[in-house]
Design a protein around this motif. Structure first.
Motif, PDB file in Angstrom:
ATOM      1  N   ALA A  13       0.883  -1.142   0.000  1.00 51.63           N
ATOM      2  CA  ALA A  13       0.000   0.000   0.000  1.00 51.63           C
ATOM      3  C   ALA A  13       0.895   1.157   0.000  1.00 51.63           C
ATOM      4  O   ALA A  13       0.698   2.106   0.660  1.00 51.63           O
ATOM      5  CB  ALA A  13      -0.859  -0.014   1.213  1.00 51.63           C
ATOM      6  N   ASN A 346       2.037  -5.239  -3.502  1.00 49.20           N
ATOM      7  CA  ASN A 346       2.204  -3.805  -3.343  1.00 49.20           C
ATOM      8  C   ASN A 346       2.728  -3.531  -1.941  1.00 49.20           C
ATOM      9  O   ASN A 346       2.532  -4.309  -1.018  1.00 49.20           O
ATOM     10  CB  ASN A 346       0.879  -3.080  -3.554  1.00 49.20           C
ATOM     11  CG  ASN A 346       0.501  -3.008  -5.017  1.00 49.20           C
ATOM     12  OD1 ASN A 346       1.359  -2.988  -5.873  1.00 49.20           O
ATOM     13  ND2 ASN A 346      -0.789  -2.975  -5.303  1.00 49.20           N
ATOM     14  N   ASP A 402      -4.962   1.950  -4.537  1.00 47.12           N
ATOM     15  CA  ASP A 402      -5.891   1.006  -3.939  1.00 47.12           C
ATOM     16  C   ASP A 402      -6.879   1.671  -2.980  1.00 47.12           C
ATOM     17  O   ASP A 402      -7.884   1.069  -2.615  1.00 47.12           O
ATOM     18  CB  ASP A 402      -5.126  -0.083  -3.165  1.00 47.12           C
ATOM     19  CG  ASP A 402      -4.443  -1.060  -4.104  1.00 47.12           C
ATOM     20  OD1 ASP A 402      -4.780  -1.044  -5.295  1.00 47.12           O
ATOM     21  OD2 ASP A 402      -3.579  -1.824  -3.636  1.00 47.12           O
TER      22      ASP A 402
END
Length: 593
Positions: A13, A346, A402
């Motif tokens: 993230a 990620n 995201d």
């Protein structure tokens, strides 16, 4: 909770991490058991990291790099840690952290009996008080504009939340400390006492000429809160202690004085080979948290991803977290037949180029001109496209794709002006000028070298004269904010919990605000953000701050990084983690087969 700097481009993230808006759930206050992990007790493991260790205090603006934090995490303990689902997990074997009142917000910390430093000294509330003093800026009375007063502790994080507290209430037995906030504080649960209580008050007290930690508490209690409008002469003993806190734990080798690397966690550092490796061994007295299985962990520093993969292939490393370059995954996949496991995702990390508000970039037109030359799409294509075919330039300083708020923020923050390289537009803004710009970056990190090379080539077309200011893997972090360069390429990585990382980096005067960005309206929004507990309202405030940063021509986010970890079948218990702790988050579960 502070952001950490990284020299590698990783990403879950991501340092989009600036998104700081990820919420953590409370696990209910239980300490997890490591008994479920497979593997035997004992043995050793070798872990490879990109950065080189250079301080036992990762809380300072200079020392706040990922490797320093990871070593501290393995050698210190506290009231909580963050798991790989981004939950705050309480460690009640260490002590109890309890919110005793909502109005006013009151938090009590109590350290259990038996918790001690590796020199045998008990960990007490004095150690928490030192952390509070350093993190809150309570005694600072410096006025940067007037150049008066004193700023004692150079804290990497944002002091705004803890600055809402008065001097803590200390228990008579030295085990408990209670703090009261004048306003709600969104990040109260991660403000103090974890993941590690890492600097011993009794050591700082002794070296400042005080009798013991109790004398340290008495001295701080007798000092008034700092007031920049009425600064006082610096307190000599507090200055001596804060100077030691700021720089006294900095080292690339093992100090001759063992008081400078005390542990209160599962491991104790045993040896350091400068810019090469660090070895820690099990703390045999430790029993106030998850029980580590391995007897010894060695950390090697290797910046080049291919060299990391080769070390894993040759059995010279068990766990690697390489700079995720285009060929890395293919190289690792080729090792799966020999038992290598590859985890990819990620990361709460992002790469960016920041421009100083001094020198040639004191002129906003020059900053905008330079930003128009940065080939963000080319950088993405070269560094992360093969790892993530959907990768695109990051268009927010504070959110990652995201997150639901990302798209809305991007629509309005002004990033659209820098979607493509615009050499003609840059030339127009420069109006014939040919500014010389020195760019600092980690020259031992291949991805940063690639980004620098692409930026230099493009900026030169508009008339910029680019000077290579690259520094080595153990030096670039300390150079941030010190001058000597005009722009810098590096990465931020976020814990994935809380909102204090926003003011940490962008609020006027903070020690991690390396390029001296300052916007009074943004400061007000950040002050409001840290006392806002409603997630939807936090996102709205962060969107407004994001726009202020772009409007100022601050610099450019480049991409959310992609994280790649790999480990051999010799070791079990390794689990992927998107935040700054990486695979270290559950190091106690690592075991040798």
């Amino acid at each position: 909770m502070r952001f950490g700097r990284i020299s590698k481009a990783v990403g879950v993230a991501a340092a989009a991490a600036l998104a700081l808006s990820a919420c953590a759930g409370n696990s209910g206050g239980s300490t997890p058991s490591s008994s479920a992990a497979a593997g035997k007790t004992g043995g050793s493991a070798t872990v490879v990291e990109v950065n080189a260790f250079n301080t036992f205090n990762p809380n300072t603006a200079d020392g706040n790099t990922d490797i320093n934090s990871k070593v501290s995490y393995a050698t210190h303990s506290g009231f909580y840690y963050i798991d790989n689902k981004l939950n705050v997990v309480r460690n009640e074997k260490f002590g109890k952290m309890e919110k005793t009142s909502d109005n006013p917000l009151t938090v009590k910390y109590t350290i259990n009996d038996g918790v001690k430093w590796s020199d045998g000294t008990p960990v007490t509330a004095a150690d928490l008080l030192l952390q509070w003093a350093a993190f809150s800026g309570y005694y600072n009375d410096a006025d940067a504009d007037a150049k008066t007063g004193t700023s004692y502790f150079s804290y990497a994080g944002d002091p705004t939340g803890l600055a809402l507290t008065d001097f803590p209430e200390m228990s008579d037995d030295g085990k408990s400390m209670t703090i009261k906030y004048s306003k709600p504080f969104a990040d109260w649960e991660i403000a103090l006492g974890g993941p590690g209580v890492d600097i011993p008050a009794h050591v700082l007290a002794k070296k400042a000429g005080l009798a013991d930690a109790k004398a340290f508490v008495s001295m701080l209690k007798g000092m008034p809160r700092g007031d920049s409008k009425a600064p006082k002469p610096a307190n000599a003993q507090l200055k001596a202690m804060s100077d030691l806190w700021n720089t006294g734990f900095d080292t690339k080798t093992l100090p001759a004085d063992p008081e400078l690397f005390l542990s209160n966690g599962p491991y104790v550092v045993k040896t350091i080979n400068q810019d090469q490796s660090l070895t820690m061994v099990k703390n045999k007295d430790y029993n106030w948290g998850p029980d580590a299985k391995l007897d010894e962990i060695t950390v090697r520093y290797i910046g080049d991803s291919a060299a990391q993969v080769q070390a894993l292939k040759n059995g010279e490393a068990d766990i690697i977290a390489p700079q995720a370059s285009a060929d890395t995954v293919d190289q690792l996949k080729a090792l799966e037949s020999q038992g290598v496991t590859v985890d990819q995702g990620n990361q709460l990390s992002y790469d960016h180029i920041d421009l100083n508000y001094t020198g040639p970039f004191a002129d906003k037109n020059v900053r905008e001109a330079f930003m128009k030359t940065v080939p963000r799409k080319d950088i993405v294509d070269k560094i992360v496209k093969k790892l993530d075919p959907k990768a695109a330039p990051l268009d927010s300083q504070l959110f990652v794709p995201d997150q639901a708020a990302y798209a809305d923020s991007v629509k309005n923050n002004g990033s659209s002006a820098y979607q493509d390289v615009d050499i003609d537009g840059a030339k127009k803004l420069l109006n014939g000028a040919t500014p010389e710009v020195r760019i600092m970056y980690n020259k031992d990190n291949p991805n940063r070298v690639d980004a620098f090379s692409l930026i230099r080539e493009s900026a030169a077309k508009a008339g910029f004269k680019i000077v290579d200011g690259g520094l080595g893997k153990s030096d670039w972090g300390k150079a941030l904010g010190k001058g000597g360069y005009d722009a810098t390429i590096f990465g931020w990585i976020n814990p994935g919990v809380g909102v204090s990382g926003v003011p940490q980096i962008f609020k006027t005067g903070n020690d991690s605000n390396f390029n001296q960005f300052s916007d009074k309206d943004a400061d007000k929004l950040m002050d409001e953000l840290i006392v806002t507990t409603d997630k939807s309202k936090q996102d709205g405030l962060i969107q407004q701050i994001d726009k202020k940063i772009w409007d100022s021509a601050y610099g450019l986010p480049l991409f959310q990084a992609v994280g790649v970890d790999a480990y051999s079948d010799r070791i079990t218990g390794v689990k992927y983690m998107p935040n700054q702790t990486g695979v270290w988050w559950n190091f106690w579960e690592w075991a040798q087969k």
